[in-house]
Scaffold this active site. Structure first.
Site, PDB file in Angstrom:
ATOM      1  N   CYS A 117       0.872  -1.173   0.000  1.00 59.14           N
ATOM      2  CA  CYS A 117       0.000   0.000   0.000  1.00 59.14           C
ATOM      3  C   CYS A 117       0.909   1.222   0.000  1.00 59.14           C
ATOM      4  O   CYS A 117       1.735   1.370   0.895  1.00 59.14           O
ATOM      5  CB  CYS A 117      -0.877  -0.017   1.240  1.00 59.14           C
ATOM      6  SG  CYS A 117      -1.539   1.609   1.599  1.00 59.14           S
ATOM      7  N   GLU A 174       7.767  -0.616 -12.561  1.00 57.87           N
ATOM      8  CA  GLU A 174       6.461  -0.538 -13.223  1.00 57.87           C
ATOM      9  C   GLU A 174       5.333  -0.172 -12.259  1.00 57.87           C
ATOM     10  O   GLU A 174       4.438  -0.985 -11.996  1.00 57.87           O
ATOM     11  CB  GLU A 174       6.139  -1.852 -13.937  1.00 57.87           C
ATOM     12  CG  GLU A 174       7.061  -2.140 -15.100  1.00 57.87           C
ATOM     13  CD  GLU A 174       6.628  -3.354 -15.926  1.00 57.87           C
ATOM     14  OE1 GLU A 174       5.908  -4.216 -15.393  1.00 57.87           O
ATOM     15  OE2 GLU A 174       7.023  -3.428 -17.091  1.00 57.87           O
ATOM     16  N   CYS A 197      -5.330   0.253  -4.248  1.00 58.48           N
ATOM     17  CA  CYS A 197      -5.505  -0.096  -2.836  1.00 58.48           C
ATOM     18  C   CYS A 197      -6.576   0.769  -2.176  1.00 58.48           C
ATOM     19  O   CYS A 197      -6.553   1.992  -2.255  1.00 58.48           O
ATOM     20  CB  CYS A 197      -4.180   0.066  -2.098  1.00 58.48           C
ATOM     21  SG  CYS A 197      -4.353  -0.317  -0.338  1.00 58.48           S
ATOM     22  N   CYS A 227      -7.420   0.501   1.201  1.00 59.40           N
ATOM     23  CA  CYS A 227      -7.315   0.255   2.641  1.00 59.40           C
ATOM     24  C   CYS A 227      -7.685   1.514   3.426  1.00 59.40           C
ATOM     25  O   CYS A 227      -7.888   2.580   2.852  1.00 59.40           O
ATOM     26  CB  CYS A 227      -5.902  -0.204   2.989  1.00 59.40           C
ATOM     27  SG  CYS A 227      -4.715   1.136   2.996  1.00 59.40           S
ATOM     28  N   GLU A 242      13.334  -2.519 -20.465  1.00 58.91           N
ATOM     29  CA  GLU A 242      13.109  -3.948 -20.703  1.00 58.91           C
ATOM     30  C   GLU A 242      12.666  -4.100 -22.154  1.00 58.91           C
ATOM     31  O   GLU A 242      11.526  -3.799 -22.496  1.00 58.91           O
ATOM     32  CB  GLU A 242      12.028  -4.496 -19.758  1.00 58.91           C
ATOM     33  CG  GLU A 242      12.397  -4.369 -18.289  1.00 58.91           C
ATOM     34  CD  GLU A 242      11.331  -4.935 -17.345  1.00 58.91           C
ATOM     35  OE1 GLU A 242      10.423  -5.659 -17.806  1.00 58.91           O
ATOM     36  OE2 GLU A 242      11.401  -4.619 -16.138  1.00 58.91           O
ATOM     37  N   TRP A 261       3.894 -16.362 -19.090  1.00 54.16           N
ATOM     38  CA  TRP A 261       3.849 -16.792 -17.698  1.00 54.16           C
ATOM     39  C   TRP A 261       3.252 -18.205 -17.679  1.00 54.16           C
ATOM     40  O   TRP A 261       3.959 -19.177 -17.753  1.00 54.16           O
ATOM     41  CB  TRP A 261       3.029 -15.821 -16.846  1.00 54.16           C
ATOM     42  CG  TRP A 261       3.770 -14.563 -16.474  1.00 54.16           C
ATOM     43  CD1 TRP A 261       4.961 -14.106 -16.995  1.00 54.16           C
ATOM     44  CD2 TRP A 261       3.366 -13.603 -15.487  1.00 54.16           C
ATOM     45  NE1 TRP A 261       5.318 -12.925 -16.390  1.00 54.16           N
ATOM     46  CE2 TRP A 261       4.378 -12.588 -15.464  1.00 54.16           C
ATOM     47  CE3 TRP A 261       2.282 -13.483 -14.629  1.00 54.16           C
ATOM     48  CZ2 TRP A 261       4.290 -11.490 -14.599  1.00 54.16           C
ATOM     49  CZ3 TRP A 261       2.212 -12.384 -13.774  1.00 54.16           C
ATOM     50  CH2 TRP A 261       3.200 -11.402 -13.757  1.00 54.16           C
TER      51      TRP A 261
HETATM   52  C1  GLA Z   1       7.589  -6.518 -16.543  1.00 53.48           C
HETATM   53  C2  GLA Z   1       8.453  -6.376 -15.316  1.00 53.48           C
HETATM   54  C3  GLA Z   1       9.500  -7.413 -15.191  1.00 53.48           C
HETATM   55  C4  GLA Z   1       8.948  -8.737 -15.612  1.00 53.48           C
HETATM   56  C5  GLA Z   1       8.454  -8.669 -17.028  1.00 53.48           C
HETATM   57  C6  GLA Z   1       7.931  -9.991 -17.555  1.00 53.48           C
HETATM   58  O1  GLA Z   1       7.862  -5.726 -17.594  1.00 53.48           O
HETATM   59  O2  GLA Z   1       9.002  -5.112 -15.128  1.00 53.48           O
HETATM   60  O3  GLA Z   1       9.905  -7.468 -13.844  1.00 53.48           O
HETATM   61  O4  GLA Z   1       7.922  -9.072 -14.756  1.00 53.48           O
HETATM   62  O5  GLA Z   1       7.401  -7.763 -17.075  1.00 53.48           O
HETATM   63  O6  GLA Z   1       6.725 -10.369 -17.011  1.00 53.48           O
HETATM   64 ZN    ZN Z   2      -3.712   1.382   0.936  1.00 51.58          ZN
END
Ligand code: GLA
Ligand code: ZN
Length: 665
Positions: free
Chosen positions: A111, A146, A155, A157, A311, A319
């Protein structure tokens, strides 16, 4: 502040035996890697016990990398608070809109308003910054990871509720003003004190759209504040390090224009193929070239500056389900595309596929075995091809004359009331972008705060929430020669999400557009034909505003339903400029034709009109990137005055890239 890197990787040394680190670093060096991001989820490794810090392993990893000339970026690990902390203070776990607490075992189980949690973050970030401030192999910081990539909701709460009340009180001062702004007379929702207001929890039926809009704005502000808390600490202790955060394109939980302000530069995570637990439809896994382009334009637009990819997809994503293997050439192509739209540095995710955890199938440059395979070799070639190009174009920006007004407020309001099941703000924005994209025209994505005067064309989709200030800016823009593209649902509500009533739709935009919209139609399960003045046919989808022209001229009309003959697209002279009103979300060909007419009106010529379909072009300064999204080789017929600095001018390979430099004519 060193930032002039070309390539990097995301690396988790703590996932691998210590004996492997030297091998990894040597292989990275050989590949051309200059910088590594580490640590953004490793809180427990760094503080295994409350108040006991262990940064030695990171020191050691930085040392191993240093021997290969590789620099480090450190992530603050606030996206993954450790179990001991969660057990000690279960109230830091976020709460959903049923008031139910989430559990430990994923990430972002925090949170962001909780004062105890914030205390721990302050203490941890201070200790981490102090520890690394003099390490000459550290160049910068990524705060958290991210933001907004968490549980479905935000959240709710008790701590967040209390902060929301403070936020409301600061905004409205008097509870009467809140009641007025939210239209709480409806269903007896009046509040007597700010203390009575909750987050928009699940109710027996319905939720107040104004309440929900303020809640989304509040949550965005909370994330911005949470980042600022960390950034301020690091800035003070490590003034020579850069500070960034990894954005996620069209993700919406935080307003990226706001989040970008405190950062030296922004970074973005670019997965052109996406596959997570929320299994998208097969045809949605691969981002279309126009969608990916719009994403990158927004990312560059958040700071109107070149950015990094923190990234970049390096192999198969997945996944629980997996996306297809990127075809030979695609990783190189998608990397070049990031550069083409403004990335100065590319960091690949991740160095090596992990053996355990949720992301076992989110593959890295190296497969599980650690033995280089196709992805490694493709990236090796990509780096040797692109690094010299990137050195040349570093810092260059496109010279776009068209802009897209992008607004998180409109996004939030349309999420709350999408009107039509298939209508969404980003989808609508991208459908318009795609029209211009088909004429090889880039667009700067700009916020409401930006001046429009640098542009000739301004597309302003779904101006659903309207303010007097924006209206003035638009009037000024058009009066002085700008071309404004408005579309359906313009001027419907005020900034509080209350319907405007002082005149017919599109409210005060009517004078600009030269029309009024007394009626509209939501196209549930049907479409409506459109006919251009010359007879060309098109299709209206999802929604039709049914305008009555008052000075504007219809350039296309509906060709069906009880409103056949009413304008579907109208054009109005206003001052020295023009306003186009697109009363529906049309098919792609109609949008492409409209964009073509607008560009012609603006005198913008498409020098690359002869490019074969499937070949995209994007510009940075005096450079043009040609990118072939098809598997087949294409013949090129290029305009004069351009020379290839990568690839050739006669043909482009399947999934190939050609980079051109403009030479004096
Ligand atoms: C995101 C996240 C990473 C990883 C990738 C792949 O972009 O920042 O930590 O989790 O996705 O799922
Ligand atoms: Zn919260």
């Amino acid at each position: 502040m060193k930032t002039d890197f070309t390539f990097g990787v995301d690396y988790y040394p703590e996932h691998w035996p210590r004996e492997r680190w030297e091998t990894d670093a040597a292989m990275m060096h050989e590949l051309g890697i200059q910088v590594v991001r580490m640590g953004e989820f490793s809180w427990h490794k760094m503080e295994p016990v409350d108040g006991e810090y262990h940064f030695e392993w990171l020191d050691e990893a930085l040392e191993v990398l240093k021997k290969q000339g590789i620099k480090g970026i450190l992530g603050t690990p606030s996206a993954a608070p450790p179990k001991w902390l969660v057990d000690k203070y279960p109230e830091i776990l976020p709460v959903d809109d049923h008031g139910q607490r989430y559990h430990f075992g994923g990430r972002h189980h925090d949170c962001q308003s909780n004062p105890i949690y914030r205390g721990y973050i302050r203490r941890f970030v201070t200790a981490m910054a102090e520890h690394f401030k003099d390490n000459d192999n550290v160049v910068g910081w990524q705060i958290d990871n991210e933001f907004g990539n968490a549980h479905a909701g935000l959240c709710m709460c008790e701590s967040c509720a209390a902060r929301f009340r403070e936020w409301l009180e600061a905004k409205y001062e008097k509870v009467e003003a809140l009641n007025e702004a939210w239209g709480t007379y409806f269903w007896s929702q009046e509040y007597d004190t700010f203390g009575q207001v909750d987050p928009p929890y699940v109710t027996t039926v319905g939720r107040n759209p104004s309440h929900m809009l303020d809640w989304k704005r509040f949550c965005s502000d909370l994330i911005v504040d949470f980042q600022a808390m960390q950034a301020d600490i690091i800035r003070k202790i490590c003034p020579n390090h850069f500070i960034t955060h990894n954005f996620m394109g069209f993700s919406w939980k935080v307003n990226y224009f706001d989040l970008a302000k405190k950062l030296d530069f922004i970074t973005h995570d670019q997965y052109t193929m996406l596959s997570t637990d929320e299994w998208p439809a097969d045809d949605k896994i691969l981002q279309t070239p126009d969608f990916a382009a719009a994403t990158l334009e927004l990312m560059r637009g958040t700071k109107k500056a070149p950015f990094w990819i923190m990234e970049q997809q390096s192999s198969i994503t997945g996944w629980t389900h997996m996306a297809p293997a990127p075809r030979p050439g695609q990783i190189r192509l998608w990397t070049a595309k990031s550069v083409a739209y403004g990335a100065d540095t590319i960091v690949y995710f991740r160095w090596r596929s992990c053996l355990g955890g949720t992301e076992q199938y989110w593959h890295g440059i190296l497969p599980h075995s650690g033995i280089p395979s196709r992805a490694y070799r493709e990236i090796e070639g990509t780096i040797s091809d692109l690094a010299p190009v990137m050195e040349k174009i570093r810092g260059a920006m496109p010279k776009n004359r068209a802009a897209m007004l992008f607004s998180y407020d409109q996004e939030y309001a349309m999420q709350i009331q999408p009107h039509h099941p298939d209508l969404d703000y980003v989808g609508n924005v991208v459908s318009i972008y795609k029209g211009f994209f088909s004429h090889h025209t880039g667009m700067d994505f700009i916020s409401d705060e930006t001046d429009y005067k640098d542009y000739k064309i301004l597309a302003a989709p779904l101006q659903y929430l309207m303010t007097g200030e924006r209206l003035c800016k638009m009037e000024e823009f058009v009066k002085t020669g700008g071309i404004l593209l408005l579309n359906m649902r313009a001027g419907v509500k005020d900034e509080n999400n209350i319907a405007m009533s002082h005149r017919r739709l599109p409210g005060d935009l009517a004078d600009l557009a030269g029309l009024e919209v007394p009626e509209y139609d939501c196209l549930r399960g049907f479409t409506v034909p459109i006919k251009w003045q010359d007879g060309e046919a098109g299709t209206a989808r999802k929604w039709c505003d049914i305008p009555e022209l008052q000075g504007a001229e219809a350039i296309a009309a509906y060709d069906g339903e009880f409103y056949a003959g009413s304008a579907a697209i109208a054009k109005n002279r206003y001052g020295k400029g023009w306003v186009y009103y697109l009363a529906t979300e049309p098919d792609d060909a109609t949008m492409a034709r409209l964009a073509g007419e607008i560009l012609a009106e603006a005198g913008i010529v498409d020098d690359f009109a002869a490019l074969p379909t499937g070949v995209e072009v994007a510009f940075r300064g005096d450079y043009a990137f040609l990118m072939n999204h098809d598997a087949a080789e294409k013949h090129l017929d290029l305009p004069k005055g351009w020379e290839a600095i990568l690839g050739e001018t006669e043909a482009i390979a399947g999934y190939g890239v050609v980079v051109l430099e403009k030479k004096e004519a």
